[in-house]
Design a protein around this motif. Sequence first.
Motif, mmCIF file in Angstrom:
data_model
loop_
_atom_site.group_PDB
_atom_site.id
_atom_site.type_symbol
_atom_site.label_atom_id
_atom_site.label_comp_id
_atom_site.label_asym_id
_atom_site.label_seq_id
_atom_site.Cartn_x
_atom_site.Cartn_y
_atom_site.Cartn_z
ATOM 1 N N LEU A 1 1.032 -20.515 -48.684
ATOM 2 C CA LEU A 1 1.792 -21.227 -49.857
ATOM 3 C C LEU A 1 2.863 -21.998 -49.361
ATOM 4 N N ALA A 2 3.774 -21.545 -48.646
ATOM 5 C CA ALA A 2 4.863 -22.210 -48.166
ATOM 6 C C ALA A 2 4.424 -23.598 -47.430
ATOM 7 N N GLU A 3 3.431 -23.431 -46.644
ATOM 8 C CA GLU A 3 3.007 -24.653 -45.869
ATOM 9 C C GLU A 3 2.229 -25.702 -46.688
ATOM 10 N N VAL A 4 1.429 -25.290 -47.834
ATOM 11 C CA VAL A 4 1.035 -26.174 -48.829
ATOM 12 C C VAL A 4 1.993 -26.834 -49.764
ATOM 13 N N ILE A 5 3.040 -25.942 -50.119
ATOM 14 C CA ILE A 5 4.123 -26.575 -50.679
ATOM 15 C C ILE A 5 4.756 -27.821 -49.984
ATOM 16 N N ALA A 6 5.002 -27.451 -48.711
ATOM 17 C CA ALA A 6 5.638 -28.328 -47.750
ATOM 18 C C ALA A 6 4.819 -29.593 -47.547
ATOM 19 N N LYS A 7 3.691 -29.390 -47.402
ATOM 20 C CA LYS A 7 2.613 -30.571 -47.482
ATOM 21 C C LYS A 7 2.516 -31.540 -48.808
ATOM 22 N N TYR A 8 2.735 -30.842 -49.754
ATOM 23 C CA TYR A 8 2.880 -31.572 -51.015
ATOM 24 C C TYR A 8 4.053 -32.145 -51.164
ATOM 25 N N ASP A 9 5.027 -31.643 -50.851
ATOM 26 C CA ASP A 9 6.439 -32.222 -50.868
ATOM 27 C C ASP A 9 6.479 -33.383 -50.119
ATOM 28 N N ASN A 10 5.945 -33.209 -48.735
ATOM 29 C CA ASN A 10 5.922 -34.614 -47.762
ATOM 30 C C ASN A 10 5.232 -35.655 -48.212
#
Length: 180
Positions: free
Chosen positions: A113-122
């Motif tokens: 989930l943290a990876e997905v959120i980081a990708k989304y934010d990026n």
Amino acid sequence: LYDIGLFYDNMGMIDSAVYYIQESLFYNSDIVSMDEVSLGMADIYRKAGLKDSALVLLKKCLISENLYTKTSAYKCLSKIKETEGNISQAFKLHKIYTHYKDSITKKSNTVSLAEVIAKYDNEKLQNENSQIILEKTQARSNLYSLLFICLFLGIITSRAFIFYRKKKEHKEKEHLNRID
């Protein structure tokens, strides 16, 4: 060598499995962890009916820092207790195994989930940057268009002014010529 040992284990060739798993540790202990070897050996001993040898190795696995090793050790212990007929102890150990397994899943899900959120934010940041660049380009284009229009109007106005002034001078000359 460790994988070959596991292959022999899957084929039911316990002696060959034990040999290759032990050799993997002596060949290069940096590649294969002691926990992994102990767990593999314990499971092979369990399948071979050598529960005392399996229990010794599983105790080492239970004090491991590796959460995966502990989880698998509780699963193996649960199977040993089940084969002994101690169903209540097997159930307790299986419950602990399930708890660790759920912890691993939650941890994995949290990381995912943290990876997905980081990708989304990026991606959101990249889209915002692209939008800002597009707006700047549009504003620059509008500014150039406005400057061109102003220049064009300035040229037309100055030409009209020059034309009007020449016409006025021409009328004044005519008027002076008539008076003279």
